[in-house]
Design a protein around this motif. Structure first.
Motif, PDB file in Angstrom:
ATOM      1  N   GLY A 120       1.292 -10.955  -0.706  1.00 43.56           N
ATOM      2  CA  GLY A 120       0.690 -10.943   0.634  1.00 43.56           C
ATOM      3  C   GLY A 120      -0.094 -12.200   0.944  1.00 43.56           C
ATOM      4  O   GLY A 120       0.134 -12.853   1.983  1.00 43.56           O
ATOM      5  N   PRO A 121      -1.015 -12.631   0.080  1.00 44.34           N
ATOM      6  CA  PRO A 121      -1.782 -13.846   0.368  1.00 44.34           C
ATOM      7  C   PRO A 121      -0.927 -15.122   0.440  1.00 44.34           C
ATOM      8  O   PRO A 121      -1.332 -16.094   1.077  1.00 44.34           O
ATOM      9  CB  PRO A 121      -2.767 -13.928  -0.818  1.00 44.34           C
ATOM     10  CG  PRO A 121      -2.927 -12.530  -1.266  1.00 44.34           C
ATOM     11  CD  PRO A 121      -1.589 -11.888  -1.050  1.00 44.34           C
ATOM     12  N   LEU A 122       0.255 -15.125  -0.170  1.00 40.83           N
ATOM     13  CA  LEU A 122       1.120 -16.292  -0.075  1.00 40.83           C
ATOM     14  C   LEU A 122       1.653 -16.525   1.335  1.00 40.83           C
ATOM     15  O   LEU A 122       2.014 -17.630   1.701  1.00 40.83           O
ATOM     16  CB  LEU A 122       2.305 -16.154  -1.045  1.00 40.83           C
ATOM     17  CG  LEU A 122       2.005 -16.195  -2.536  1.00 40.83           C
ATOM     18  CD1 LEU A 122       3.281 -15.968  -3.335  1.00 40.83           C
ATOM     19  CD2 LEU A 122       1.361 -17.517  -2.905  1.00 40.83           C
ATOM     20  N   MET A 161       6.326   1.486  -9.527  1.00 33.88           N
ATOM     21  CA  MET A 161       6.170   1.336  -8.073  1.00 33.88           C
ATOM     22  C   MET A 161       4.735   0.940  -7.733  1.00 33.88           C
ATOM     23  O   MET A 161       4.510   0.075  -6.888  1.00 33.88           O
ATOM     24  CB  MET A 161       6.532   2.640  -7.357  1.00 33.88           C
ATOM     25  CG  MET A 161       8.001   2.920  -7.259  1.00 33.88           C
ATOM     26  SD  MET A 161       8.363   4.552  -6.563  1.00 33.88           S
ATOM     27  CE  MET A 161       7.679   4.412  -4.930  1.00 33.88           C
ATOM     28  N   GLN A 162       3.770   1.579  -8.392  1.00 33.30           N
ATOM     29  CA  GLN A 162       2.379   1.242  -8.154  1.00 33.30           C
ATOM     30  C   GLN A 162       2.111  -0.214  -8.527  1.00 33.30           C
ATOM     31  O   GLN A 162       1.427  -0.928  -7.791  1.00 33.30           O
ATOM     32  CB  GLN A 162       1.451   2.144  -8.969  1.00 33.30           C
ATOM     33  CG  GLN A 162       1.334   3.539  -8.439  1.00 33.30           C
ATOM     34  CD  GLN A 162       0.423   4.359  -9.328  1.00 33.30           C
ATOM     35  OE1 GLN A 162       0.825   4.778 -10.402  1.00 33.30           O
ATOM     36  NE2 GLN A 162      -0.791   4.586  -8.874  1.00 33.30           N
ATOM     37  N   GLY A 163       2.630  -0.639  -9.648  1.00 32.64           N
ATOM     38  CA  GLY A 163       2.434  -2.020 -10.086  1.00 32.64           C
ATOM     39  C   GLY A 163       3.046  -3.014  -9.125  1.00 32.64           C
ATOM     40  O   GLY A 163       2.434  -4.031  -8.788  1.00 32.64           O
ATOM     41  N   PHE A 164       4.257  -2.735  -8.663  1.00 29.15           N
ATOM     42  CA  PHE A 164       4.903  -3.634  -7.716  1.00 29.15           C
ATOM     43  C   PHE A 164       4.144  -3.657  -6.387  1.00 29.15           C
ATOM     44  O   PHE A 164       3.993  -4.706  -5.766  1.00 29.15           O
ATOM     45  CB  PHE A 164       6.367  -3.240  -7.497  1.00 29.15           C
ATOM     46  CG  PHE A 164       7.130  -4.258  -6.703  1.00 29.15           C
ATOM     47  CD1 PHE A 164       7.331  -5.529  -7.204  1.00 29.15           C
ATOM     48  CD2 PHE A 164       7.634  -3.947  -5.458  1.00 29.15           C
ATOM     49  CE1 PHE A 164       8.020  -6.488  -6.470  1.00 29.15           C
ATOM     50  CE2 PHE A 164       8.327  -4.882  -4.711  1.00 29.15           C
ATOM     51  CZ  PHE A 164       8.527  -6.169  -5.219  1.00 29.15           C
ATOM     52  N   GLY A 165       3.640  -2.493  -5.963  1.00 30.90           N
ATOM     53  CA  GLY A 165       2.827  -2.450  -4.747  1.00 30.90           C
ATOM     54  C   GLY A 165       1.563  -3.277  -4.888  1.00 30.90           C
ATOM     55  O   GLY A 165       1.156  -3.987  -3.959  1.00 30.90           O
ATOM     56  N   ILE A 185       0.840  -1.206   0.000  1.00 26.06           N
ATOM     57  CA  ILE A 185       0.000   0.000   0.000  1.00 26.06           C
ATOM     58  C   ILE A 185       0.872   1.252   0.000  1.00 26.06           C
ATOM     59  O   ILE A 185       0.608   2.214  -0.728  1.00 26.06           O
ATOM     60  CB  ILE A 185      -0.976  -0.020   1.200  1.00 26.06           C
ATOM     61  CG1 ILE A 185      -2.033  -1.107   0.980  1.00 26.06           C
ATOM     62  CG2 ILE A 185      -1.629   1.335   1.404  1.00 26.06           C
ATOM     63  CD1 ILE A 185      -2.869  -1.425   2.209  1.00 26.06           C
ATOM     64  N   VAL A 186       1.927   1.236   0.799  1.00 23.62           N
ATOM     65  CA  VAL A 186       2.843   2.383   0.834  1.00 23.62           C
ATOM     66  C   VAL A 186       3.483   2.590  -0.541  1.00 23.62           C
ATOM     67  O   VAL A 186       3.585   3.725  -1.027  1.00 23.62           O
ATOM     68  CB  VAL A 186       3.918   2.195   1.928  1.00 23.62           C
ATOM     69  CG1 VAL A 186       5.038   3.210   1.793  1.00 23.62           C
ATOM     70  CG2 VAL A 186       3.285   2.287   3.306  1.00 23.62           C
ATOM     71  N   LEU A 187       3.894   1.497  -1.192  1.00 21.34           N
ATOM     72  CA  LEU A 187       4.473   1.618  -2.531  1.00 21.34           C
ATOM     73  C   LEU A 187       3.470   2.167  -3.531  1.00 21.34           C
ATOM     74  O   LEU A 187       3.821   2.990  -4.382  1.00 21.34           O
ATOM     75  CB  LEU A 187       4.969   0.257  -3.022  1.00 21.34           C
ATOM     76  CG  LEU A 187       6.407  -0.110  -2.731  1.00 21.34           C
ATOM     77  CD1 LEU A 187       6.728  -1.487  -3.289  1.00 21.34           C
ATOM     78  CD2 LEU A 187       7.362   0.905  -3.290  1.00 21.34           C
ATOM     79  N   GLN A 188       2.225   1.725  -3.441  1.00 23.23           N
ATOM     80  CA  GLN A 188       1.200   2.222  -4.351  1.00 23.23           C
ATOM     81  C   GLN A 188       0.977   3.720  -4.172  1.00 23.23           C
ATOM     82  O   GLN A 188       0.901   4.467  -5.154  1.00 23.23           O
ATOM     83  CB  GLN A 188      -0.119   1.471  -4.157  1.00 23.23           C
ATOM     84  CG  GLN A 188      -0.075   0.060  -4.684  1.00 23.23           C
ATOM     85  CD  GLN A 188      -1.366  -0.690  -4.424  1.00 23.23           C
ATOM     86  OE1 GLN A 188      -2.159  -0.341  -3.553  1.00 23.23           O
ATOM     87  NE2 GLN A 188      -1.589  -1.743  -5.192  1.00 23.23           N
ATOM     88  N   VAL A 189       0.898   4.161  -2.933  1.00 23.54           N
ATOM     89  CA  VAL A 189       0.674   5.590  -2.663  1.00 23.54           C
ATOM     90  C   VAL A 189       1.896   6.410  -3.101  1.00 23.54           C
ATOM     91  O   VAL A 189       1.755   7.442  -3.769  1.00 23.54           O
ATOM     92  CB  VAL A 189       0.345   5.826  -1.165  1.00 23.54           C
ATOM     93  CG1 VAL A 189       0.355   7.299  -0.829  1.00 23.54           C
ATOM     94  CG2 VAL A 189      -0.997   5.200  -0.827  1.00 23.54           C
ATOM     95  N   ALA A 190       3.094   5.943  -2.755  1.00 26.70           N
ATOM     96  CA  ALA A 190       4.310   6.667  -3.139  1.00 26.70           C
ATOM     97  C   ALA A 190       4.443   6.718  -4.661  1.00 26.70           C
ATOM     98  O   ALA A 190       4.802   7.758  -5.229  1.00 26.70           O
ATOM     99  CB  ALA A 190       5.535   6.014  -2.511  1.00 26.70           C
ATOM    100  N   GLY A 191       4.144   5.624  -5.336  1.00 29.92           N
ATOM    101  CA  GLY A 191       4.210   5.593  -6.790  1.00 29.92           C
ATOM    102  C   GLY A 191       3.202   6.531  -7.428  1.00 29.92           C
ATOM    103  O   GLY A 191       3.500   7.210  -8.405  1.00 29.92           O
ATOM    104  N   ALA A 192       1.997   6.577  -6.856  1.00 25.30           N
ATOM    105  CA  ALA A 192       0.969   7.482  -7.383  1.00 25.30           C
ATOM    106  C   ALA A 192       1.403   8.938  -7.216  1.00 25.30           C
ATOM    107  O   ALA A 192       1.237   9.748  -8.138  1.00 25.30           O
ATOM    108  CB  ALA A 192      -0.362   7.234  -6.677  1.00 25.30           C
ATOM    109  N   LEU A 193       1.963   9.265  -6.060  1.00 21.94           N
ATOM    110  CA  LEU A 193       2.435  10.635  -5.833  1.00 21.94           C
ATOM    111  C   LEU A 193       3.582  10.992  -6.772  1.00 21.94           C
ATOM    112  O   LEU A 193       3.623  12.094  -7.322  1.00 21.94           O
ATOM    113  CB  LEU A 193       2.860  10.820  -4.374  1.00 21.94           C
ATOM    114  CG  LEU A 193       1.733  10.796  -3.345  1.00 21.94           C
ATOM    115  CD1 LEU A 193       2.299  10.815  -1.921  1.00 21.94           C
ATOM    116  CD2 LEU A 193       0.784  11.960  -3.559  1.00 21.94           C
TER     117      LEU A 193
END
Length: 123
Positions: free
Chosen positions: A113-115, A101-105, A39-47
């Motif tokens: 995560g589910p793994l 970054m968003q894609g990796f997040g 989630i942090v990577l997704q937000v940072a990538g979006a910014l």
């Protein structure tokens, strides 16, 4: 002429993110650590993408009002970047880095995560 390299605050955020990820992997169950980090990577990538997209649009408007308006025409941005790579190529690459970054997040949250569900840190 655009500045070379990343701003200091971006490097600091990256280092804090790495430290937070390491601390989370030790303290939290691994699935939660992966999801939180994703989630942090997704937000940072979006910014990052948003910030450098704005810089790209501003560069076009500085060239001319018409160029700035054309940036909102689908696919024109690709022509603009390719035809002015020497001036805006770095900005475009940073937009792509934010998208990566968003894609990796997304992968961390929804695939990795589910793994790790049920894996608790040992210690």
């Amino acid at each position: 002429n655009m500045e070379a390299g990343l701003p200091w605050w971006m490097i600091m955020l990256a280092l804090l993110g790495i430290a937070g990820f390491a601390a989370g992997m030790v303290a939290l169950p691994q699935d939660q650590a992966m999801q939180n980090s994703g989630i942090v990577l997704q937000v940072a990538g979006a910014l990052l993408s948003f910030f450098y997209t704005l810089k790209l649009i501003i560069a076009a408007f500085k060239e001319s009002v018409l160029q700035g308006i054309l940036m909102f025409v689908p696919f024109y941005v690709l022509y603009y970047v390719v035809s002015r790579w020497d001036r805006v190529g770095g900005i475009f690459l940073l937009c792509l880095a934010g998208s990566a970054m968003q894609g990796f997040g997304y992968v961390m949250v929804n695939v990795l995560g589910p793994l790790f569900v049920g894996d608790a840190p040992t210690g």
